[in-house]
Write an enzyme that holds these catalytic residues in place. Sequence first.
Site, PDB file in Angstrom:
ATOM      1  N   CYS A 172       0.127   3.697   2.836  1.00 57.71           N
ATOM      2  CA  CYS A 172       0.622   3.113   4.087  1.00 57.71           C
ATOM      3  C   CYS A 172       2.116   3.370   4.241  1.00 57.71           C
ATOM      4  CB  CYS A 172       0.369   1.608   4.120  1.00 57.71           C
ATOM      5  SG  CYS A 172      -1.370   1.133   4.105  1.00 57.71           S
TER       6      CYS A 172
ATOM      7  N   CYS B 256       0.826  -1.209   0.000  1.00 55.07           N
ATOM      8  CA  CYS B 256       0.000   0.000   0.000  1.00 55.07           C
ATOM      9  C   CYS B 256       0.867   1.268   0.000  1.00 55.07           C
ATOM     10  CB  CYS B 256      -0.912  -0.041   1.225  1.00 55.07           C
ATOM     11  SG  CYS B 256      -1.803   1.481   1.575  1.00 55.07           S
TER      12      CYS B 256
END
Length: 145
Positions: free
Chosen positions: A72, A69
């Site tokens: 993230c 991600c």
Amino acid sequence: MQKVLKVACPHCQAINSVSSETVVGGQLCAQCHKEIFDGEVLELTTEMFVQHIVNSDLPVLVDFWAPWCGPCRMMTPVVHTIAKELAMTVRVAKINTETEGALANRFNIRSIPTLMLFQSDKVIAQRMGATDARSLLKWVEESLG
């Protein structure tokens, strides 16, 4: 008024009793003798969850994330900054949703990054998406009152 807090050691997971009036850096775990409030981000696993979320009195900010991600990964330095800033008052942890799927399912994580603030085994605040350190710090402080 002095209160005794139960705080899980980030290194060995032992529960330590700490006076709320003497929470300072350099406090060592009674079992492993490592620093309890080290300002580092804890990689939380299912096995460690109970000690840090349920059995500890310290609030815990959890970043649910995954290695693939992009947002993230952008949050990684933000989370590390917050961990150092809040070292004496809030434990900061990350849960990898890829390896800890049971925890992700338990908390109905559908979008990452998702940040949850736990206190006394309850989610007291939740937010999704990437943010900057200043906004995250303000959100944590407001959520804790």
